[in-house]
Motif scaffolding. Sequence first.
Motif, PDB file in Angstrom:
ATOM      1  N   ILE A   3     -10.889  -0.455  -8.865  1.00 43.06           N
ATOM      2  CA  ILE A   3     -10.914  -1.006 -10.226  1.00 43.06           C
ATOM      3  C   ILE A   3     -12.319  -0.991 -10.828  1.00 43.06           C
ATOM      4  O   ILE A   3     -12.484  -1.130 -12.031  1.00 43.06           O
ATOM      5  N   TYR A   6       0.804  -1.214   0.000  1.00 46.48           N
ATOM      6  CA  TYR A   6       0.000   0.000   0.000  1.00 46.48           C
ATOM      7  C   TYR A   6       0.847   1.279   0.000  1.00 46.48           C
ATOM      8  O   TYR A   6       0.326   2.365  -0.162  1.00 46.48           O
ATOM      9  N   LYS A  43      -5.995   0.977  -5.369  1.00 44.45           N
ATOM     10  CA  LYS A  43      -6.696   1.439  -6.561  1.00 44.45           C
ATOM     11  C   LYS A  43      -8.116   0.893  -6.586  1.00 44.45           C
ATOM     12  O   LYS A  43      -8.356  -0.270  -6.243  1.00 44.45           O
ATOM     13  N   THR A 100     -12.119  -2.862  -5.096  1.00 36.54           N
ATOM     14  CA  THR A 100     -10.744  -2.367  -5.111  1.00 36.54           C
ATOM     15  C   THR A 100      -9.799  -3.490  -5.518  1.00 36.54           C
ATOM     16  O   THR A 100     -10.180  -4.664  -5.556  1.00 36.54           O
ATOM     17  N   GLU A 101      -8.563  -3.112  -5.810  1.00 33.87           N
ATOM     18  CA  GLU A 101      -7.590  -4.102  -6.279  1.00 33.87           C
ATOM     19  C   GLU A 101      -7.218  -5.122  -5.211  1.00 33.87           C
ATOM     20  O   GLU A 101      -6.719  -6.196  -5.517  1.00 33.87           O
ATOM     21  N   ASN A 141       1.502   3.211  -4.173  1.00 34.80           N
ATOM     22  CA  ASN A 141       0.427   3.872  -4.916  1.00 34.80           C
ATOM     23  C   ASN A 141      -0.899   3.898  -4.162  1.00 34.80           C
ATOM     24  O   ASN A 141      -1.901   4.341  -4.716  1.00 34.80           O
TER      25      ASN A 141
END
Length: 197
Positions: free
Chosen positions: A110, A102, A108, A127-128, A105
């Motif tokens: 998605i 984490y 994310k 989320t990813e 980035n």
Amino acid sequence: MNSVKVQYVIALCVVAVVGIPLEDGKWHPYKYGDSGRYIPSDEGKYIHIPNPYIHLDNPYGGGFGPYAHDYEPYVGEASVQDQYRLVLTDPKDIPFYQDGYYKNNGIKIIRQKHNYKEDKYDFDFETENKIRAEEKAVIKNPNTIDEGIASQGFYEYIGPDGFMYRVDYTADENGFRPKIRRLETPYSGKWTLEKVN
């Protein structure tokens, strides 16, 4: 001379075949009697022959004597039964819980949808790192003292043990009512039986 014998035999066979009456399948009273009724007889009747069982106390003559019954119950040697317990094996490498996942980035999103109206709404996202949520809601009893939102949905995520934790819920005038489940994933540890003794 031989041809005469052969002709005589052939003639005899022809007479024998022609002289046999044919069965036409009809009832002929002259052949089987006038009435055709069944006439019972005692032939094959069961005749009971009494043969009572004669008890012999000890017919066995092998020299060991009669069986003596023992009224004490059989007590065998104490046996040790194998005992097991359920053990959860360690989860496989879960990428979402590794150091640095984490930090670079963040997380994310998605997939994300939402629809907001004056009297209802719905949304869902993923989320990813496999967090998912979905909710649908409507306003009940609008413009009254009992006005409120009734919603239904779920959220789920993968825990540090690799299992998926899912909460399905309903929230309305009767309160918040969740149903919780823990589901296996490719990352989760497995339950195995381990011998204790």
